[in-house]
Design an enzyme around this catalytic site. Structure first.
Site, PDB file in Angstrom:
ATOM      1  N   THR A   6       0.846  -1.197   0.000  1.00 42.24           N
ATOM      2  CA  THR A   6       0.000   0.000   0.000  1.00 42.24           C
ATOM      3  C   THR A   6       0.883   1.249   0.000  1.00 42.24           C
ATOM      4  OG1 THR A   6      -1.735  -1.176   1.174  1.00 42.24           O
ATOM      5  CG2 THR A   6      -1.763   1.231   1.355  1.00 42.24           C
ATOM      6  N   SER A  12       5.542  -6.506  -2.459  1.00 46.96           N
ATOM      7  CA  SER A  12       5.312  -6.579  -1.005  1.00 46.96           C
ATOM      8  C   SER A  12       5.730  -7.955  -0.471  1.00 46.96           C
ATOM      9  CB  SER A  12       3.827  -6.335  -0.722  1.00 46.96           C
ATOM     10  OG  SER A  12       3.551  -6.453   0.644  1.00 46.96           O
ATOM     11  N   CYS A  56      -8.705  -7.072   2.291  1.00 44.06           N
ATOM     12  CA  CYS A  56      -8.957  -5.771   2.909  1.00 44.06           C
ATOM     13  C   CYS A  56     -10.307  -5.203   2.507  1.00 44.06           C
ATOM     14  CB  CYS A  56      -7.832  -4.797   2.577  1.00 44.06           C
ATOM     15  SG  CYS A  56      -7.238  -4.978   0.932  1.00 44.06           S
TER      16      CYS A  56
HETATM   17  N1  PLP Z   1      -1.600  -4.455  -4.562  1.00 42.03           N
HETATM   18  C1  PLP Z   1      -2.165  -5.651  -4.732  1.00 42.03           C
HETATM   19  C2  PLP Z   1      -2.400  -6.166  -6.111  1.00 42.03           C
HETATM   20  C3  PLP Z   1      -2.543  -6.415  -3.622  1.00 42.03           C
HETATM   21  O1  PLP Z   1      -3.109  -7.603  -3.784  1.00 42.03           O
HETATM   22  C4  PLP Z   1      -2.316  -5.878  -2.328  1.00 42.03           C
HETATM   23  C5  PLP Z   1      -2.751  -6.606  -1.131  1.00 42.03           C
HETATM   24  O2  PLP Z   1      -3.692  -7.374  -1.183  1.00 42.03           O
HETATM   25  C6  PLP Z   1      -1.688  -4.625  -2.213  1.00 42.03           C
HETATM   26  C7  PLP Z   1      -1.348  -3.944  -3.350  1.00 42.03           C
HETATM   27  C8  PLP Z   1      -1.402  -4.034  -0.860  1.00 42.03           C
HETATM   28  O3  PLP Z   1      -0.292  -4.699  -0.306  1.00 42.03           O
HETATM   29  P1  PLP Z   1      -0.031  -4.652   1.293  1.00 42.03           P
HETATM   30  O4  PLP Z   1      -0.997  -5.606   1.912  1.00 42.03           O
HETATM   31  O5  PLP Z   1       1.384  -5.095   1.436  1.00 42.03           O
HETATM   32  O6  PLP Z   1      -0.246  -3.250   1.712  1.00 42.03           O
END
Ligand code: PLP
Length: 395
Positions: A73, A204, A333
């Site tokens: 994120t 990530s 989320c």
């Molecule tokens: N981008 C994608 C495609 C994701 O699937 C996610 C998390 O589900 C994120 C960004 C966000 O990553 P993080 O959970 O490390 O903040």
């Protein structure tokens, strides 16, 4: 815990169980501040820089092009807000447009809600029924005010693989920056940041068997962005704050393991996927697999059931969990928000269809027998819901 052992965990796009090597690296990490000028501090600095080189090698970049941060994120926010703020405040542009795609993760989509960006023209790229960006339409949207296109490498809910190479080539041809969210794709697609012509790319750790609390943004040499956090000079002035050395080292360990075992891991994913789809087709031929006609991530299946009301879909999810199967409805989320998936509705599914869809995402610890067991669970959870509906009708 014996209960945990029985549970089938097919929700690896939400998060993965860390590799032993990653947990060990995290536990054994040095605590001294990597910015301190004494021996323990310098040892921590060495650990961070070693990890940076491993992270860079993972995507074919140079170590100076990697900025560690806390999560995907943050990496996505740093990319988009960083570019917008640079063009707005450092370059002094007043007319700024940014193109995104409607099936992006919320960490990209919701940047449009930042009140600081109310004067930015965010444009939504058209997609087809599989959620793939329409390249011809994308090209037509490009006006002189477009500075950045942000499109993910693969969708986290359906596994749909975007035409990211063509998007990179288009951006290069039009001199527009390209940000690619590779958070879900990393470890499942072999790519080289240089070859795909992206300027910024997010990865990530916890999505690829690493610890929570580490991620990185790749920023091609020469691309200018402004930071999100202001403070110390860490991460080349792009991300202030004391580095989370343990998480960073754990992340780097995963980068190495996945590079080494990529083919083995992906062959395993494909075995799981093919067994799961085969079983589902055999016992539940009516179930629709979303994005069936296109290339999807080797570990992801999005399956839609034919419920006639949202209560059935809710009961189905409840039954799956009670029977020991962890899958999800969409991004973890977003699940808490109780709304139907924005990805599936953007692809044209009705709210009911989207709510009646499950995402199954395999991980390296899963076994083929679990796919067979999971289909049995799905079959009986579905039958229980349908039979309960029939019983109600007959009352
Ligand atoms: N981008 C994608 C495609 C994701 O699937 C996610 C998390 O589900 C994120 C960004 C966000 O990553 P993080 O959970 O490390 O903040």
């Amino acid at each position: 815990m014996s209960d945990e052992k029985k549970y089938i965990y097919f929700d690896n796009n939400s998060t993965t169980k860390p590799f032993k090597e990653a947990s060990r690296a995290e536990e054994e990490a040095r605590f001294a501040n990597a910015s301190s000028y004494h021996r323990p501090g310098l040892q921590s600095r060495f650990a961070v820089e070693t990890a940076r080189a491993k992270a860079a090698a993972f995507i074919g970049a140079k170590p100076q092009e990697i900025t560690f941060c806390s999560c995907g994120t943050e990496a996505n926010n740093l990319a988009l807000a960083g570019v917008i703020n640079y063009y707005k405040y450092s370059a002094g542009l007043s007319d700024i447009s940014v193109i995104i795609n409607p099936t992006e993760h919320h960490s990209v989509l919701n940047i449009t809600r930042n009140p600081a960006f109310k004067d930015i023209n965010f444009m939504i790229a058209p997609i087809d029924k599989n959620g793939l960006v329409d390249l011809a339409a994308l090209e037509k949207m490009i006006t002189p005010s477009v500075i950045l296109i942000s499109i993910m490498m693969a969708n986290n809910e359906t596994g749909a693989i975007m035409p990211y190479q063509q998007i990179g080539a288009l951006c290069r041809q039009k001199s527009i920056l390209f940000h690619c969210d590779a958070v879900c794709a990393s470890g499942k697609i072999k790519y080289d940041a240089k070859k795909i012509n992206c300027d910024l790319l997010s990865v990530s750790a916890h999505k690829m068997y690493g610890p929570k609390g580490a991620a990185f943004l790749y920023k091609k040499r020469g691309v200018e962005i402004l930071p999100l956090l202001y403070g110390g000079h860490q991460e080349n002035d792009l991300r202030a704050g004391t580095e989370n050395i343990g998480a960073i080292e754990g992340f780097a360990a995963c980068c190495e393991i996945i590079t080494r075992d990529f083919d083995k891991i992906n062959t395993h994913y494909l075995e799981l996927k093919s067994s799961f789809i085969g079983e589902l087709n055999k016992y539940m031929p009516g179930v629709k697999i979303n994005c069936r006609d296109i290339e999807t991530l080797p570990n992801t299946v999005s399956a839609a059931f034919d419920f006639t009301n949202p209560h059935q879909a809710n009961a189905f999810m409840f039954n799956l969990d009670a029977a020991g199967l962890a899958v999800s409805r969409g991004a973890a989320c977003a699940s808490g928000a109780g709304r139907p998936s924005h990805v599936l509705t953007a692809m044209g599914l009705s709210e009911l269809e989207a709510g009646s869809t499950i995402r199954v995402s395999f991980g390296i610890d899963n076994r083929v027998e679990e796919t067979i067991e999971a289909v049995k669970i799905i079959h009986s959870a579905y039958a229980a819901v349908i039979n309960a509906g029939k019983a109600l009708e007959n009352e």
